[in-house]
Design a protein around this motif. Structure first.
Motif, PDB file in Angstrom:
ATOM      1  N   TYR A   1       0.804  -1.222   0.000  1.00 39.43           N
ATOM      2  CA  TYR A   1       0.000   0.000   0.000  1.00 39.43           C
ATOM      3  C   TYR A   1       0.839   1.275   0.000  1.00 39.43           C
ATOM      4  O   TYR A   1       0.404   2.319   0.468  1.00 39.43           O
ATOM      5  CB  TYR A   1      -0.971  -0.025   1.191  1.00 39.43           C
ATOM      6  CG  TYR A   1      -2.079  -1.030   0.970  1.00 39.43           C
ATOM      7  CD1 TYR A   1      -3.310  -0.650   0.463  1.00 39.43           C
ATOM      8  CD2 TYR A   1      -1.856  -2.393   1.203  1.00 39.43           C
ATOM      9  CE1 TYR A   1      -4.300  -1.580   0.210  1.00 39.43           C
ATOM     10  CE2 TYR A   1      -2.846  -3.334   0.954  1.00 39.43           C
ATOM     11  CZ  TYR A   1      -4.066  -2.921   0.455  1.00 39.43           C
ATOM     12  OH  TYR A   1      -5.056  -3.851   0.187  1.00 39.43           O
ATOM     13  N   GLY A   2       2.037   1.191  -0.590  1.00 42.92           N
ATOM     14  CA  GLY A   2       2.883   2.370  -0.683  1.00 42.92           C
ATOM     15  C   GLY A   2       3.504   2.730   0.651  1.00 42.92           C
ATOM     16  O   GLY A   2       3.481   1.957   1.611  1.00 42.92           O
ATOM     17  N   GLN A   3       4.058   3.931   0.709  1.00 43.28           N
ATOM     18  CA  GLN A   3       4.751   4.350   1.930  1.00 43.28           C
ATOM     19  C   GLN A   3       3.753   4.554   3.063  1.00 43.28           C
ATOM     20  O   GLN A   3       2.795   5.301   2.943  1.00 43.28           O
ATOM     21  CB  GLN A   3       5.528   5.642   1.701  1.00 43.28           C
ATOM     22  CG  GLN A   3       6.267   6.116   2.953  1.00 43.28           C
ATOM     23  CD  GLN A   3       7.192   7.277   2.692  1.00 43.28           C
ATOM     24  OE1 GLN A   3       7.893   7.292   1.691  1.00 43.28           O
ATOM     25  NE2 GLN A   3       7.187   8.257   3.595  1.00 43.28           N
ATOM     26  N   ILE A   4       4.008   3.881   4.164  1.00 42.45           N
ATOM     27  CA  ILE A   4       3.231   4.033   5.388  1.00 42.45           C
ATOM     28  C   ILE A   4       4.162   4.623   6.443  1.00 42.45           C
ATOM     29  O   ILE A   4       5.220   4.057   6.736  1.00 42.45           O
ATOM     30  CB  ILE A   4       2.664   2.684   5.883  1.00 42.45           C
ATOM     31  CG1 ILE A   4       1.841   1.993   4.788  1.00 42.45           C
ATOM     32  CG2 ILE A   4       1.833   2.883   7.143  1.00 42.45           C
ATOM     33  CD1 ILE A   4       0.576   2.696   4.390  1.00 42.45           C
ATOM     34  N   ASP A   5       3.786   5.757   7.002  1.00 43.37           N
ATOM     35  CA  ASP A   5       4.636   6.442   7.976  1.00 43.37           C
ATOM     36  C   ASP A   5       4.332   6.037   9.412  1.00 43.37           C
ATOM     37  O   ASP A   5       5.216   6.086  10.270  1.00 43.37           O
ATOM     38  CB  ASP A   5       4.469   7.957   7.833  1.00 43.37           C
ATOM     39  CG  ASP A   5       4.820   8.432   6.437  1.00 43.37           C
ATOM     40  OD1 ASP A   5       6.010   8.366   6.073  1.00 43.37           O
ATOM     41  OD2 ASP A   5       3.902   8.860   5.701  1.00 43.37           O
ATOM     42  N   ILE A   6       3.070   5.680   9.664  1.00 40.99           N
ATOM     43  CA  ILE A   6       2.625   5.389  11.033  1.00 40.99           C
ATOM     44  C   ILE A   6       1.787   4.122  11.028  1.00 40.99           C
ATOM     45  O   ILE A   6       0.876   3.979  10.209  1.00 40.99           O
ATOM     46  CB  ILE A   6       1.760   6.538  11.595  1.00 40.99           C
ATOM     47  CG1 ILE A   6       2.481   7.884  11.510  1.00 40.99           C
ATOM     48  CG2 ILE A   6       1.330   6.245  13.035  1.00 40.99           C
ATOM     49  CD1 ILE A   6       1.547   9.077  11.534  1.00 40.99           C
ATOM     50  N   LEU A   7       2.094   3.191  11.918  1.00 44.57           N
ATOM     51  CA  LEU A   7       1.223   2.046  12.175  1.00 44.57           C
ATOM     52  C   LEU A   7       0.562   2.309  13.524  1.00 44.57           C
ATOM     53  O   LEU A   7       1.192   2.229  14.570  1.00 44.57           O
ATOM     54  CB  LEU A   7       2.018   0.744  12.201  1.00 44.57           C
ATOM     55  CG  LEU A   7       1.199  -0.539  12.404  1.00 44.57           C
ATOM     56  CD1 LEU A   7       0.189  -0.727  11.278  1.00 44.57           C
ATOM     57  CD2 LEU A   7       2.112  -1.749  12.491  1.00 44.57           C
ATOM     58  N   TRP A   8      -0.725   2.657  13.467  1.00 43.32           N
ATOM     59  CA  TRP A   8      -1.481   3.111  14.647  1.00 43.32           C
ATOM     60  C   TRP A   8      -2.294   1.941  15.155  1.00 43.32           C
ATOM     61  O   TRP A   8      -3.341   1.598  14.602  1.00 43.32           O
ATOM     62  CB  TRP A   8      -2.379   4.268  14.216  1.00 43.32           C
ATOM     63  CG  TRP A   8      -2.711   5.328  15.215  1.00 43.32           C
ATOM     64  CD1 TRP A   8      -2.008   6.459  15.477  1.00 43.32           C
ATOM     65  CD2 TRP A   8      -3.884   5.402  16.041  1.00 43.32           C
ATOM     66  NE1 TRP A   8      -2.668   7.227  16.412  1.00 43.32           N
ATOM     67  CE2 TRP A   8      -3.824   6.597  16.773  1.00 43.32           C
ATOM     68  CE3 TRP A   8      -4.985   4.568  16.231  1.00 43.32           C
ATOM     69  CZ2 TRP A   8      -4.805   6.986  17.681  1.00 43.32           C
ATOM     70  CZ3 TRP A   8      -5.969   4.949  17.138  1.00 43.32           C
ATOM     71  CH2 TRP A   8      -5.871   6.140  17.854  1.00 43.32           C
ATOM     72  N   LEU A   9      -1.804   1.271  16.196  1.00 43.05           N
ATOM     73  CA  LEU A   9      -2.392   0.027  16.686  1.00 43.05           C
ATOM     74  C   LEU A   9      -3.339   0.299  17.848  1.00 43.05           C
ATOM     75  O   LEU A   9      -2.916   0.793  18.902  1.00 43.05           O
ATOM     76  CB  LEU A   9      -1.286  -0.940  17.115  1.00 43.05           C
ATOM     77  CG  LEU A   9      -0.337  -1.378  16.005  1.00 43.05           C
ATOM     78  CD1 LEU A   9       0.836  -2.154  16.581  1.00 43.05           C
ATOM     79  CD2 LEU A   9      -1.070  -2.222  14.965  1.00 43.05           C
ATOM     80  N   ASP A  10      -4.605  -0.033  17.651  1.00 37.94           N
ATOM     81  CA  ASP A  10      -5.610   0.173  18.690  1.00 37.94           C
ATOM     82  C   ASP A  10      -5.928  -1.156  19.372  1.00 37.94           C
ATOM     83  O   ASP A  10      -5.565  -2.225  18.886  1.00 37.94           O
ATOM     84  CB  ASP A  10      -6.872   0.764  18.065  1.00 37.94           C
ATOM     85  CG  ASP A  10      -7.720   1.522  19.073  1.00 37.94           C
ATOM     86  OD1 ASP A  10      -7.282   1.666  20.231  1.00 37.94           O
ATOM     87  OD2 ASP A  10      -8.819   1.981  18.697  1.00 37.94           O
ATOM     88  N   GLY A  11      -6.646  -1.060  20.498  1.00 37.97           N
ATOM     89  CA  GLY A  11      -6.999  -2.272  21.248  1.00 37.97           C
ATOM     90  C   GLY A  11      -5.922  -2.623  22.241  1.00 37.97           C
ATOM     91  O   GLY A  11      -5.381  -3.741  22.241  1.00 37.97           O
ATOM     92  N   GLY A  12      -5.600  -1.677  23.126  1.00 46.49           N
ATOM     93  CA  GLY A  12      -4.463  -1.843  24.027  1.00 46.49           C
ATOM     94  C   GLY A  12      -4.604  -2.943  25.056  1.00 46.49           C
ATOM     95  O   GLY A  12      -3.642  -3.249  25.755  1.00 46.49           O
ATOM     96  N   TRP A  13      -5.810  -3.545  25.145  1.00 45.44           N
ATOM     97  CA  TRP A  13      -5.935  -4.678  26.076  1.00 45.44           C
ATOM     98  C   TRP A  13      -5.283  -5.939  25.519  1.00 45.44           C
ATOM     99  O   TRP A  13      -5.012  -6.881  26.259  1.00 45.44           O
ATOM    100  CB  TRP A  13      -7.399  -4.934  26.417  1.00 45.44           C
ATOM    101  CG  TRP A  13      -8.266  -5.308  25.248  1.00 45.44           C
ATOM    102  CD1 TRP A  13      -8.571  -6.564  24.813  1.00 45.44           C
ATOM    103  CD2 TRP A  13      -8.960  -4.414  24.361  1.00 45.44           C
ATOM    104  NE1 TRP A  13      -9.393  -6.525  23.713  1.00 45.44           N
ATOM    105  CE2 TRP A  13      -9.650  -5.206  23.421  1.00 45.44           C
ATOM    106  CE3 TRP A  13      -9.065  -3.032  24.271  1.00 45.44           C
ATOM    107  CZ2 TRP A  13     -10.425  -4.647  22.397  1.00 45.44           C
ATOM    108  CZ3 TRP A  13      -9.836  -2.485  23.258  1.00 45.44           C
ATOM    109  CH2 TRP A  13     -10.510  -3.281  22.345  1.00 45.44           C
TER     110      TRP A  13
END
Length: 472
Positions: A225-237
């Motif tokens: 999917y091209g350049q990704i600058d941030i992997l924003w991971l939700d669901g901290g449990w």
């Protein structure tokens, strides 16, 4: 179909903003990244100051709290007279009617650009497990329903492409939990809360399959999917057991006795090989994969030296909800000013409608915000904090040898004749400039206070805030 339409009507009238009870706390422990490429990208991200978080999925069809009504926890409400199993069947079936025929990601990017935003975070998958990209790991995705033959069916790809054309940094939101997966919520058991509904210590091979599923999906995102600058991971449990401390327990979410991590070291190695320097925002999980902290729906009381980002909704909801109550552009600008003066970024949540359009009221609010930033953005973008970052209701930022005074104005009130502040004193002979007009203003220092006289030319304007620059 009749039942589906009936329940759509019920949920449009039923929606409750109980998501306020589900706010993810901010971890207070911070471990700075050591990779020079990550440090460099983190600095670039920190200079952007203002981004858009786009929550979009099947939950936009009925306009309900995103994913969460699938979860059997006390803070959630569902319609009376409908069994939980029937609700889940109804919810999973929303994918069969989600057909955003007006999807136009370029118009989204235009709206964000007009607002003065500089980066985007897009939900590739929320907790319900519905994928807004053409993953090969499951059929529960946007490219496997009524939208599949649309030329922009691979939604995430076209969102990322549209925002890249505007030179935005690109963030991929990805939910670590997946309630649609049989390896997370197994039909063999009931689903009492947000966690895996089986003891993963007894079924390690099932949890390993889920870890591989998450790894493979993230691998798709960072390679296809091209350049990704941030992997924003939700669901901290979904986190290593060793990171669960009293602070985490105080957030109130149910925490099982077992370790339910998804093997972030393995994911990080893969992702940074494909995307050198990519930033991880493993929300609330303190350690090497929480490269910046993410207070939700709140602003820290004081400035923070660690990288951080307040994620706050434009309306009351993250996703689209009919007749949502949007914040005024003044309120957003005041919040942005406070956040930046305290050293953070603002990630503003906007939810597109189920047809693919942004709500017109949201677009208008964004345009109003951008109008102010177009003349006052120098006091926001690329700035750093000052030692004395606030003085009552005034805030201060700095860039090189220039200090900026940011003075929020109450909505509906006229611009005052003058403004005053203490500390952050301009150098003797320094010129004080009003960014709104570029005018040089008269000022004096008396009894330790700076007093700046404002010109008549702006006193008839309705401005959300003033920004002044000077040497200090």
């Amino acid at each position: 179909m009749k039942h589906t339409l009936l329940y759509l009507f019920i949920f449009i009238t039923l929606f409750s903003f109980s998501q306020e009870d589900n706010i993810h706390g901010k971890s207070t422990i911070y471990e700075a990244p050591t990779d020079p490429l990550v440090q460099e990208k983190l600095k670039e991200w920190g200079d952007q100051k203002f981004g858009m978080l786009i929550h979009w999925g099947v939950y936009a069809v009925p306009g309900i709290i995103e994913s969460w009504q699938l979860c059997s926890e006390a803070w959630l409400e569902r319609p009376e007279g409908m069994s939980y199993n029937d609700y889940k069947k109804w919810y999973w079936n929303l994918s069969s009617v989600f057909n955003p025929v007006n999807f136009d990601p370029d118009s989204w990017a235009d709206a964000a650009n007009s607002a003065g935003m500089k980066y985007v975070v897009f939900t590739t998958k929320h907790h319900d497990g519905f994928n807004m990209f053409d993953t090969q790991q499951t059929d529960y995705k946007i490219t496997n329903g009524p939208f599949k033959n649309h030329p922009k069916a691979n939604v995430a790809k076209h969102v990322f492409d549209a925002f890249r054309k505007k030179d935005f940094m690109i963030g991929a939101y990805y939910s670590k939990p997946d309630w649609h997966s049989q390896d997370f919520w197994w039909d063999k058991y009931a689903t009492p809360d947000r966690n895996p509904n089986y003891d993963i210590r007894k079924y390690p091979e099932r949890w390993e399959r889920f870890q591989n599923f998450a790894y493979n999906q993230i691998n798709e995102l960072v390679t296809d999917y091209g350049q990704i600058d941030i992997l924003w991971l939700d669901g901290g449990w979904v986190r290593p057991r060793e990171t669960v401390n009293d602070e985490v327990r105080a957030w109130g979410a149910p925490i099982p006795d077992w370790d339910q991590h998804i093997n972030m070291p393995k994911i990080a190695e893969m992702a940074r090989k494909a995307q050198p320097g990519i930033i991880f925002a493993d929300r609330t999980v303190h350690g090497p994969y929480e490269n910046y902290q993410t207070p939700e729906r709140s602003v820290p009381e004081t400035k923070l030296d660690n990288p951080w980002e307040s994620c706050i909704t434009l309306g009351n909801a993250w996703g689209y909800v009919p007749n949502d109550n949007y914040k005024s552009s003044n309120k957003v600008i005041h919040t942005l000013i406070e956040i930046v003066a305290k050293g953070g970024n603002l990630l503003l949540g906007v939810g597109p409608q189920s047809d693919g359009l942004l709500p017109i009221e949201a677009v208008n609010k964004l345009e109003e915000i951008g109008k102010w930033l177009s003349t006052n953005g120098d006091a926001i973008y690329g700035t750093i904090t000052t030692e004395n970052y606030t003085d009552g209701t005034n805030f201060f930022t700095k860039k090189d040898n220039t200090t900026y005074a940011l003075i929020p104005l109450k909505e509906g009130e006229a611009v005052p004749n003058y403004v005053t502040w203490e500390n952050n004193i301009p150098k003797e002979g320094s010129k004080v400039t009003l960014l709104e007009t570029g005018q040089k203003l008269n000022w004096k220092l008396k009894d330790g206070k700076v007093r700046v006289v404002l010109p008549n030319t702006i006193k008839k304007k309705s401005l959300p805030a003033l920004a002044l620059s000077f040497r200090s």
